[in-house]
Design an enzyme around this catalytic site. Sequence first.
Site, PDB file in Angstrom:
ATOM      1  N   VAL A   1       0.868  -1.170   0.000  1.00  0.00           N
ATOM      2  CA  VAL A   1       0.000   0.000   0.000  1.00  0.00           C
ATOM      3  C   VAL A   1       0.906   1.222   0.000  1.00  0.00           C
ATOM      4  O   VAL A   1       2.087   1.142   0.347  1.00  0.00           O
ATOM      5  CB  VAL A   1      -0.964   0.031   1.216  1.00  0.00           C
ATOM      6  N   SER A   2       0.350   2.366  -0.384  1.00  0.00           N
ATOM      7  CA  SER A   2       1.176   3.560  -0.557  1.00  0.00           C
ATOM      8  C   SER A   2       1.428   4.336   0.717  1.00  0.00           C
ATOM      9  O   SER A   2       2.473   4.953   0.872  1.00  0.00           O
ATOM     10  CB  SER A   2       0.524   4.498  -1.580  1.00  0.00           C
ATOM     11  N   THR A   3       0.478   4.355   1.629  1.00  0.00           N
ATOM     12  CA  THR A   3       0.634   5.185   2.816  1.00  0.00           C
ATOM     13  C   THR A   3       0.480   4.373   4.089  1.00  0.00           C
ATOM     14  O   THR A   3      -0.143   3.315   4.101  1.00  0.00           O
ATOM     15  CB  THR A   3      -0.400   6.328   2.831  1.00  0.00           C
TER      16      THR A   3
END
Length: 184
Positions: free
Chosen positions: A10-12
């Site tokens: 996931v990105s964050t």
Amino acid sequence: MTQIYGYARVSTTDQDLTIQEAALRAAGATIIRSEKKSGTTTEGRDELATLIEFARAGDTIIVTRIDRLARSIADLATIVRTLEKKGVHLKATEQPIDTGSPAGRAFLQMLGVFAEFETAIRKERQLEGIAKAKRDGVYKGRKASIDADRINELVAAGKGATEIAKELGIGRASVYRYLPSKTA
């Protein structure tokens, strides 16, 4: 003995990996490497690098969607070439991707194009939003990282740029960039 590995990303940090990890386990992954990093580059994605390095001929790496692996055609192509050279297959649980077949490889390439396009569109929308916020007076940029008053105090005290940079925890070049505009 061949292994099935899973890769979740996931990105964050406020996003959750649980759904991806569960899907990878359900698809047969016995070892899952997960990380919270941007997919726009492979730089700094240590879990992905470890997984690619560790996988051996005959093994399979599974992702839920191809955009979990890469968001640029160049990165995706590099990853796929590396895996192919090692004899490692790549599959996705939510897309008909299997690099063990010509159709799976073709679909992978098409999805890679769309992932890169989506990233470019997102960036364009973000820049448009920032421009509008600037026009509306809402966006002022980031907060200044240099304390001008403190630099003036230190210069008045006879300190040089190197000493000022160390004391303020900033780069010496930042001090030099600041000083000419204040002394000119």
